[in-house]
Structure formats: C-alpha cells, structure tokens
Write a protein that holds these residues in place. Structure first.
Motif, PDB file in Angstrom:
ATOM      1  N   GLY A 119       2.909  13.048   0.080  1.00 55.94           N
ATOM      2  CA  GLY A 119       2.469  14.291   0.597  1.00 55.94           C
ATOM      3  C   GLY A 119       1.441  15.082  -0.467  1.00 55.94           C
ATOM      4  N   SER A 120       1.495  14.695  -1.483  1.00 58.14           N
ATOM      5  CA  SER A 120       0.447  15.366  -2.654  1.00 58.14           C
ATOM      6  C   SER A 120       0.156  14.529  -3.686  1.00 58.14           C
ATOM      7  N   GLY A 121      -0.660  14.946  -4.432  1.00 61.72           N
ATOM      8  CA  GLY A 121      -1.285  14.156  -5.572  1.00 61.72           C
ATOM      9  C   GLY A 121      -0.307  13.755  -6.612  1.00 61.72           C
ATOM     10  N   GLU A 122       0.556  14.714  -6.762  1.00 62.75           N
ATOM     11  CA  GLU A 122       1.767  14.783  -7.723  1.00 62.75           C
ATOM     12  C   GLU A 122       2.554  13.526  -7.234  1.00 62.75           C
ATOM     13  N   GLU A 123       3.067  13.861  -5.871  1.00 69.65           N
ATOM     14  CA  GLU A 123       3.859  12.740  -5.432  1.00 69.65           C
ATOM     15  C   GLU A 123       3.464  11.489  -5.312  1.00 69.65           C
ATOM     16  N   ALA A 124       2.154  11.381  -5.298  1.00 75.63           N
ATOM     17  CA  ALA A 124       1.482   9.915  -5.310  1.00 75.63           C
ATOM     18  C   ALA A 124       1.559   9.338  -6.595  1.00 75.63           C
ATOM     19  N   VAL A 125       1.578  10.015  -7.597  1.00 82.98           N
ATOM     20  CA  VAL A 125       1.639   9.705  -9.047  1.00 82.98           C
ATOM     21  C   VAL A 125       2.972   9.228  -9.225  1.00 82.98           C
ATOM     22  N   THR A 126       4.008   9.814  -8.734  1.00 85.16           N
ATOM     23  CA  THR A 126       5.512   9.688  -9.031  1.00 85.16           C
ATOM     24  C   THR A 126       5.762   8.269  -8.458  1.00 85.16           C
ATOM     25  N   LEU A 127       5.506   8.180  -7.128  1.00 86.41           N
ATOM     26  CA  LEU A 127       5.767   7.167  -6.076  1.00 86.41           C
ATOM     27  C   LEU A 127       5.078   5.902  -6.728  1.00 86.41           C
ATOM     28  N   THR A 128       3.971   6.117  -7.317  1.00 85.27           N
ATOM     29  CA  THR A 128       3.135   4.762  -7.582  1.00 85.27           C
ATOM     30  C   THR A 128       3.694   4.125  -8.920  1.00 85.27           C
ATOM     31  N   GLU A 129       4.504   5.008  -9.519  1.00 84.10           N
ATOM     32  CA  GLU A 129       5.365   4.804 -10.944  1.00 84.10           C
ATOM     33  C   GLU A 129       6.399   3.853 -10.433  1.00 84.10           C
ATOM     34  N   ARG A 130       7.094   4.445  -9.492  1.00 84.19           N
ATOM     35  CA  ARG A 130       8.384   3.846  -8.823  1.00 84.19           C
ATOM     36  C   ARG A 130       8.124   2.482  -8.150  1.00 84.19           C
ATOM     37  N   LEU A 131       7.130   2.556  -7.204  1.00 82.19           N
ATOM     38  CA  LEU A 131       7.039   1.420  -6.232  1.00 82.19           C
ATOM     39  C   LEU A 131       6.047   0.530  -6.605  1.00 82.19           C
ATOM     40  N   ALA A 139      -5.615  12.611  -9.387  1.00 82.40           N
ATOM     41  CA  ALA A 139      -4.404  11.847  -9.218  1.00 82.40           C
ATOM     42  C   ALA A 139      -4.979  10.417  -9.514  1.00 82.40           C
ATOM     43  N   THR A 140      -6.248   9.914  -9.384  1.00 82.38           N
ATOM     44  CA  THR A 140      -6.668   8.641  -9.535  1.00 82.38           C
ATOM     45  C   THR A 140      -6.362   8.495 -10.958  1.00 82.38           C
ATOM     46  N   GLY A 141      -6.906   9.453 -11.876  1.00 80.05           N
ATOM     47  CA  GLY A 141      -6.850   9.164 -13.129  1.00 80.05           C
ATOM     48  C   GLY A 141      -5.486   8.973 -13.838  1.00 80.05           C
ATOM     49  N   HIS A 142      -4.273   9.708 -13.124  1.00 80.77           N
ATOM     50  CA  HIS A 142      -3.112   9.822 -13.761  1.00 80.77           C
ATOM     51  C   HIS A 142      -2.506   8.242 -13.406  1.00 80.77           C
ATOM     52  N   ILE A 143      -2.872   7.917 -11.969  1.00 78.21           N
ATOM     53  CA  ILE A 143      -2.250   6.699 -11.422  1.00 78.21           C
ATOM     54  C   ILE A 143      -2.903   5.566 -12.229  1.00 78.21           C
ATOM     55  N   LEU A 144      -3.911   5.736 -12.606  1.00 81.02           N
ATOM     56  CA  LEU A 144      -4.752   4.238 -13.294  1.00 81.02           C
ATOM     57  C   LEU A 144      -4.127   3.996 -14.757  1.00 81.02           C
ATOM     58  N   ARG A 145      -3.782   5.466 -15.329  1.00 82.42           N
ATOM     59  CA  ARG A 145      -3.444   5.451 -16.751  1.00 82.42           C
ATOM     60  C   ARG A 145      -2.080   4.819 -16.557  1.00 82.42           C
ATOM     61  N   ARG A 146      -1.118   5.261 -15.634  1.00 80.19           N
ATOM     62  CA  ARG A 146       0.258   4.886 -15.673  1.00 80.19           C
ATOM     63  C   ARG A 146       0.572   3.304 -15.068  1.00 80.19           C
ATOM     64  N   SER A 147      -0.385   2.980 -14.061  1.00 77.69           N
ATOM     65  CA  SER A 147      -0.275   1.847 -13.352  1.00 77.69           C
ATOM     66  C   SER A 147      -1.679   0.993 -13.358  1.00 77.69           C
ATOM     67  N   PRO A 148      -2.186   0.582 -14.405  1.00 71.99           N
ATOM     68  CA  PRO A 148      -3.536  -0.102 -14.451  1.00 71.99           C
ATOM     69  C   PRO A 148      -3.851  -1.194 -13.469  1.00 71.99           C
ATOM     70  N   VAL A 176       0.889  -1.343   0.024  1.00 74.64           N
ATOM     71  CA  VAL A 176      -0.186  -0.054   0.016  1.00 74.64           C
ATOM     72  C   VAL A 176       1.013   1.308  -0.147  1.00 74.64           C
ATOM     73  N   LEU A 177       0.488   1.999  -0.691  1.00 77.27           N
ATOM     74  CA  LEU A 177       1.131   3.648  -0.793  1.00 77.27           C
ATOM     75  C   LEU A 177       0.091   4.573  -0.092  1.00 77.27           C
ATOM     76  N   LEU A 178       0.500   5.459   0.496  1.00 75.41           N
ATOM     77  CA  LEU A 178      -0.499   6.301   1.410  1.00 75.41           C
ATOM     78  C   LEU A 178      -0.280   7.616   1.026  1.00 75.41           C
ATOM     79  N   ALA A 179      -1.445   8.461   0.711  1.00 74.25           N
ATOM     80  CA  ALA A 179      -1.029   9.616  -0.021  1.00 74.25           C
ATOM     81  C   ALA A 179      -2.025  10.777   0.954  1.00 74.25           C
ATOM     82  N   ASP A 180      -1.490  11.587   1.596  1.00 77.13           N
ATOM     83  CA  ASP A 180      -2.305  12.649   2.547  1.00 77.13           C
ATOM     84  C   ASP A 180      -1.394  13.756   2.608  1.00 77.13           C
TER      85      ASP A 180
END
Length: 213
Positions: free
Chosen positions: A42-54, A73-82, A12-16
């Motif tokens: 700590g941000s939507g942008e960081e959540a997207v970046t960390l999801t790609e990496r982790l 952020a949900t949209g970006h995450i799911l497009r890059r890490s479906p 799990v990745l936590l984003a808040d």
C-alpha cells in the motif's frame, strides 16, 4: 500448478495506495495462468520491503503514493533486487513523470486505463526484458527527452570540434585566444552535460547527437 515451482509463471507484486485498484489489477492479472500475484503493498516503503522478502519477477508500481513515490521506490527496489523488473502503472501522463520513471530504471510506464490484454502483455513483455509503454505515451517520452537533452554552449562546441581535430588543450587555447585552464573548464562542462568522462567519448557522443555538425 501456478506458483514458484513453475519458472514460466511471472511472479508479480502490486503496489498502490488504493485497495480497490490493487484488487482490480490483481483480478485482471490472475485471469492469466502465466501470472501469479505474490503480494500487495500500500506504499512505496512497503513495496521495497516486500520486494526484498518475496523477490518477485516484476513489481507493478503506482507513481504517487505519499512519502515515497513510485520513482523513488523504483530506485530502491532495483538497487536491492536488480533482477526484479518495475513497471509504473498510473493515471498521470505528465512528460516529466514518464521521463523520471524511465531514468530511474523502470521497464515500462502504463496508464491505469489500459485494457486487461495490454496489462497482461506488458507484464510478460517486461518480464522478458522488453521496455513496455502505453502507445499514446511514446510521443510524450520523446518530447521529454528532447527537453531534457543537454545543449552544449557555442564555446563548448568549438572546443570539442578542435579536440576532434587532434589539438591539445594548449593548441586549442591559442587558436581560440583563451587560456588553457579555460579550455579545460569548457571540456569538463561538456563532459558533465554529455555524461562522459573523457575527450574521445565526448566527441563521439556530440557527433552522434548532431551537436558538432
């Protein structure tokens, strides 16, 4: 051992944007041996970046975090890490927010007041592919969908009824005393509202929604 070596463990990745909230969620989740918190954002942008990496199995995402909110952020995450699931965790219960999150592809929507057991069950459920929703929010989602549901105009319904009877655009035009181009315009508007691309799908969808009764 808990970790990526164990496929039964949900990563799990936590984003808040509030560190205290992240730490509290982390403590609750890691009390379960089947969950590992692999990162915090700590941000939507960081959540997207960390999801790609982790490449976590699931992201627990706050709804409102500044420049990029949880829905974006949900949209970006799911497009890059479906394969990654996203569950929104927030204090907000607005009907529109819930609908936006679900339509963006979120696997669930939980309130921050959820108990530890509810949170852990939701993580495991979402990881298995289930849709998870705090029970008190279900009626709100239903109401939001009802409000957002597109309504066909009377003329659009008339045109679709005649389509269902097998009439061509020219025949429909003659019966309704309108031009063939106008019939086509009504059909295209109905297609857009019903989110379909052809006559058959439009009729079937309208019938399923009770719009041609």
């Amino acid at each position: 051992m808990k970790g990526v070596e164990d496929p039964a463990v949900v990563r799990v990745l936590l984003a808040d944007d509030h560190p205290v909230v992240r730490e509290g969620l982390c403590a609750m989740l890691e009390s379960d041996p089947g969950i590992e918190v692999v990162g915090q954002a700590g941000s939507g942008e960081e959540a997207v970046t960390l999801t790609e990496r982790l490449t976590p199995d699931l992201v627990l995402l706050d709804l409102r975090m500044g420049a990029m909110d949880g829905v974006a952020a949900t949209g970006h995450i799911l497009r890059r890490s479906p394969r990654t699931k996203v569950v929104i965790v927030t204090t907000y219960e607005d009907d529109g927010d819930i609908l936006r999150a679900v339509e963006a592809g979120a696997a669930g929507y939980l309130l921050k007041g959820s108990s530890r057991a509810e949170l852990i069950d939701a993580v495991h459920g979402a990881a298995r592919g289930a849709t998870v929703l705090t029970p008190s929010l279900a009626p709100k989602l239903f109401r939001a969908r009802a409000v957002e549901a597109p309504l066909l105009s009377g003329r659009e319904c008339e045109v679709l009824r005649l389509v269902s009877q097998g009439l061509t655009n020219a025949e429909i035009g003659r019966q309704l005393f309108i031009g063939e181009a106008t019939v086509k315009t009504h059909l295209l508007r109905a297609f857009k509202k019903l989110e379909v691309s052809d006559r058959t799908a439009a009729v079937i969808t309208a019938l399923e929604r009770g719009l041609l009764a």
